[in-house]
Design a protein around this motif. Structure first.
Motif, PDB file in Angstrom:
ATOM      1  N   HIS A 187       0.614  -0.889  -0.185  1.00  0.00           N
ATOM      2  CA  HIS A 187      -0.148   0.183  -0.386  1.00  0.00           C
ATOM      3  C   HIS A 187       0.657   0.821  -0.309  1.00  0.00           C
ATOM      4  CE1 HIS A 187      -4.159  -0.832   0.512  1.00  0.00           C
ATOM      5  NE2 HIS A 187      -3.768  -1.774   1.455  1.00  0.00           N
ATOM      6  N   LEU A 188       1.628   1.273   0.779  1.00  0.00           N
ATOM      7  CA  LEU A 188       2.681   2.400   1.616  1.00  0.00           C
ATOM      8  C   LEU A 188       3.701   2.911  -0.172  1.00  0.00           C
ATOM      9  CD1 LEU A 188       4.223   1.933   4.317  1.00  0.00           C
ATOM     10  CD2 LEU A 188       2.034   4.122   3.983  1.00  0.00           C
ATOM     11  N   GLU A 189       3.829   1.677  -0.661  1.00  0.00           N
ATOM     12  CA  GLU A 189       4.455   2.210  -2.047  1.00  0.00           C
ATOM     13  C   GLU A 189       3.507   2.263  -3.789  1.00  0.00           C
ATOM     14  OE1 GLU A 189       8.023  -1.663  -1.818  1.00  0.00           O
ATOM     15  OE2 GLU A 189       5.977  -2.071  -2.903  1.00  0.00           O
ATOM     16  N   VAL A 190       2.559   1.608  -3.553  1.00  0.00           N
ATOM     17  CA  VAL A 190       1.520   2.388  -4.645  1.00  0.00           C
ATOM     18  C   VAL A 190       1.204   3.977  -3.789  1.00  0.00           C
ATOM     19  CG1 VAL A 190      -1.291   2.329  -4.946  1.00  0.00           C
ATOM     20  CG2 VAL A 190       0.461  -0.439  -4.970  1.00  0.00           C
ATOM     21  N   ARG A 191       0.992   3.958  -2.367  1.00  0.00           N
ATOM     22  CA  ARG A 191       0.917   5.445  -2.473  1.00  0.00           C
ATOM     23  C   ARG A 191       2.142   6.379  -2.813  1.00  0.00           C
ATOM     24  NH1 ARG A 191      -0.995   6.623   3.302  1.00  0.00           N
ATOM     25  NH2 ARG A 191      -2.646   5.369   2.901  1.00  0.00           N
ATOM     26  N   ASP A 192       3.331   5.714  -2.908  1.00  0.00           N
ATOM     27  CA  ASP A 192       4.644   6.933  -3.332  1.00  0.00           C
ATOM     28  C   ASP A 192       4.176   6.955  -4.446  1.00  0.00           C
ATOM     29  OD1 ASP A 192       7.335   8.293  -2.368  1.00  0.00           O
ATOM     30  OD2 ASP A 192       7.795   6.191  -4.359  1.00  0.00           O
ATOM     31  N   ALA A 193       3.524   6.066  -5.587  1.00  0.00           N
ATOM     32  CA  ALA A 193       4.002   5.560  -7.155  1.00  0.00           C
ATOM     33  C   ALA A 193       2.783   6.845  -7.305  1.00  0.00           C
ATOM     34  CB  ALA A 193       3.742   4.354  -7.440  1.00  0.00           C
ATOM     35  N   PHE A 194       1.582   6.756  -6.740  1.00  0.00           N
ATOM     36  CA  PHE A 194       0.666   8.149  -7.216  1.00  0.00           C
ATOM     37  C   PHE A 194       1.063   9.626  -6.780  1.00  0.00           C
ATOM     38  CE2 PHE A 194      -2.448   4.544  -7.370  1.00  0.00           C
ATOM     39  CZ  PHE A 194      -3.242   5.271  -8.517  1.00  0.00           C
ATOM     40  N   GLU A 195       2.250   9.598  -6.261  1.00  0.00           N
ATOM     41  CA  GLU A 195       2.358  10.764  -5.858  1.00  0.00           C
ATOM     42  C   GLU A 195       3.872  11.520  -6.674  1.00  0.00           C
ATOM     43  OE1 GLU A 195       4.305  10.264  -1.594  1.00  0.00           O
ATOM     44  OE2 GLU A 195       2.174  10.722  -0.261  1.00  0.00           O
TER      45      GLU A 195
ATOM     46  N   VAL B  95      -8.806   0.264   6.135  1.00  0.00           N
ATOM     47  CA  VAL B  95      -9.931   0.519   5.428  1.00  0.00           C
ATOM     48  C   VAL B  95      -9.696   2.056   4.876  1.00  0.00           C
ATOM     49  CG1 VAL B  95     -12.201   1.241   3.735  1.00  0.00           C
ATOM     50  CG2 VAL B  95     -11.942  -1.205   5.261  1.00  0.00           C
ATOM     51  N   GLU B  96      -9.575   2.495   6.591  1.00  0.00           N
ATOM     52  CA  GLU B  96     -10.014   4.323   6.318  1.00  0.00           C
ATOM     53  C   GLU B  96      -8.264   5.122   6.304  1.00  0.00           C
ATOM     54  OE1 GLU B  96     -13.436   5.710   9.649  1.00  0.00           O
ATOM     55  OE2 GLU B  96     -11.405   5.199  10.002  1.00  0.00           O
ATOM     56  N   LYS B  97      -7.106   4.000   5.982  1.00  0.00           N
ATOM     57  CA  LYS B  97      -5.933   4.218   5.740  1.00  0.00           C
ATOM     58  C   LYS B  97      -4.972   3.955   4.557  1.00  0.00           C
ATOM     59  CE  LYS B  97      -4.530   3.758  10.815  1.00  0.00           C
ATOM     60  NZ  LYS B  97      -3.336   3.527  11.875  1.00  0.00           N
ATOM     61  N   PHE B  98      -5.840   2.948   3.998  1.00  0.00           N
ATOM     62  CA  PHE B  98      -5.527   1.893   2.283  1.00  0.00           C
ATOM     63  C   PHE B  98      -6.563   2.322   1.910  1.00  0.00           C
ATOM     64  CE2 PHE B  98      -2.515   0.489   6.688  1.00  0.00           C
ATOM     65  CZ  PHE B  98      -1.166   1.340   6.543  1.00  0.00           C
ATOM     66  N   TYR B  99      -7.289   1.307   2.182  1.00  0.00           N
ATOM     67  CA  TYR B  99      -8.419   1.273   0.675  1.00  0.00           C
ATOM     68  C   TYR B  99      -8.548   2.033   0.365  1.00  0.00           C
ATOM     69  CZ  TYR B  99      -6.956  -3.736   0.992  1.00  0.00           C
ATOM     70  OH  TYR B  99      -5.650  -4.249   1.181  1.00  0.00           O
ATOM     71  N   ALA B 100      -9.457   3.412   0.682  1.00  0.00           N
ATOM     72  CA  ALA B 100     -10.106   4.272   0.908  1.00  0.00           C
ATOM     73  C   ALA B 100      -9.683   5.513   0.263  1.00  0.00           C
ATOM     74  CB  ALA B 100     -10.695   4.931   1.818  1.00  0.00           C
ATOM     75  N   PRO B 101      -8.855   5.484   0.495  1.00  0.00           N
ATOM     76  CA  PRO B 101      -7.303   6.684  -0.074  1.00  0.00           C
ATOM     77  C   PRO B 101      -6.793   6.252  -1.599  1.00  0.00           C
ATOM     78  CG  PRO B 101      -6.287   6.226   1.686  1.00  0.00           C
ATOM     79  CD  PRO B 101      -7.661   5.229   1.280  1.00  0.00           C
ATOM     80  N   LEU B 102      -6.479   4.722  -1.690  1.00  0.00           N
ATOM     81  CA  LEU B 102      -6.254   4.108  -2.994  1.00  0.00           C
ATOM     82  C   LEU B 102      -7.607   4.500  -3.608  1.00  0.00           C
ATOM     83  CD1 LEU B 102      -4.592   3.755  -4.852  1.00  0.00           C
ATOM     84  CD2 LEU B 102      -5.164   0.401  -4.083  1.00  0.00           C
TER      85      LEU B 102
END
Length: 268
Positions: free
Chosen positions: A38-46, A90-97
């Motif tokens: 999740h954290l790597e995907v979030r970084d890629a989106f940034e 869900v709140e920290k990872f899936y919903a933000p994705l």
């Protein structure tokens, strides 16, 4: 080419010629999510949001599956001595994705190369255009664990296939083939397995040369239409057309049409 694969352990990511490609890369676990992924995907989106050259995102999976959802062996969500707060996950990872995909000002193409189960199925459905290999399947597996379809599943399913089919998919958790998913309107197109990535990349190349701002406005207008009244939506359309009508890409599109030539859109 901007290749950031060396920075990641759970995904593959690169940007080239206006196309960002993000591949979930835990093939031995059917690309199921852990907090680390999740954290790597979030970084890629940034990185995508920060790179003004990007005009389309392709999301897919490595190996024989797209994504099997949550890795249930991840200690953060595995039941043990203490109650597990799945709402926190869900709140920290899936919903933000899901929101990151919806808010990205460009088309997001998902290439479902195999099983898409649980959160993996709903991650695919959050994308703008979903292509699937004919061998791929979609499974709302949550009911088998006493859970609900998260990652936007309860929102997207009834809007894509209607309440009756959404209820059946959610309550029964049966496999849905790619062909049936196309017939039901759940996805854009089912393709022969060996044509999936060829067709996906061809579509990505098309979007990389398209009028990106107009596509982004189209994406946003369709999304908010569910909450708008018709008068509100008509006002929004007028506002968007007023702005887009003053853009370079509109002038270029008209000039190219009149001149019977290929347009050269900047995407701005």
């Amino acid at each position: 080419m901007n290749n950031d694969n060396k920075l990641y352990e759970n995904i593959l990511f690169n940007i080239s010629e206006g196309i960002a490609k993000l591949t979930l890369n835990r093939p031995d676990k059917l690309n199921s999510f852990t907090q680390a992924m999740h954290l790597e995907v979030r970084d890629a989106f940034e990185k995508i949001r920060a790179d003004k050259s990007v005009r389309v995102l392709v999301l897919t999976g490595a190996g024989r599956g797209f994504c099997a959802g949550q890795d249930l062996s991840d200690r953060a969500v595995a039941p043990g001595g203490q109650p597990v707060d799945l709402g926190d996950s869900v709140e920290k990872f899936y919903a933000p994705l899901v929101l990151a995909i919806k808010e990205l000002p460009m088309p997001v193409i998902c290439a479902v190369n195999g099983v898409a189960a649980g959160a993996g199925a709903n991650l695919a459905l959050a994308c703008d255009i979903v292509l699937a290999a004919k061998s791929a399947t979609f499974i709302e597996a949550f009911c088998k664990l006493g859970l609900i379809p998260d990652t936007g599943g309860t929102w997207h399913l009834p809007r894509l296939v209607g309440p009756a089919r959404a209820m059946g998919l959610a309550l029964l958790g049966e496999k849905l083939t790619a062909d049936r998913a196309e017939q039901w309107g759940l996805i854009w197109k089912a393709l022969p397995d060996d044509a999936l990535m060829t067709e996906t990349l061809a579509l990505a190349e098309h979007f990389a040369c398209a009028p990106t701002k107009g596509l982004a406005y189209t994406k946003h207008a369709l999304q908010v239409s569910w909450a708008n009244t018709l008068p509100d939506q008509l006002k929004l359309e007028a506002q968007m057309m007023r702005e887009l009508g003053n853009s370079h890409d509109y002038r270029e599109g008209v000039d190219a049409f009149i001149g019977k030539r290929t347009p050269h859109f900047k995407g701005e």
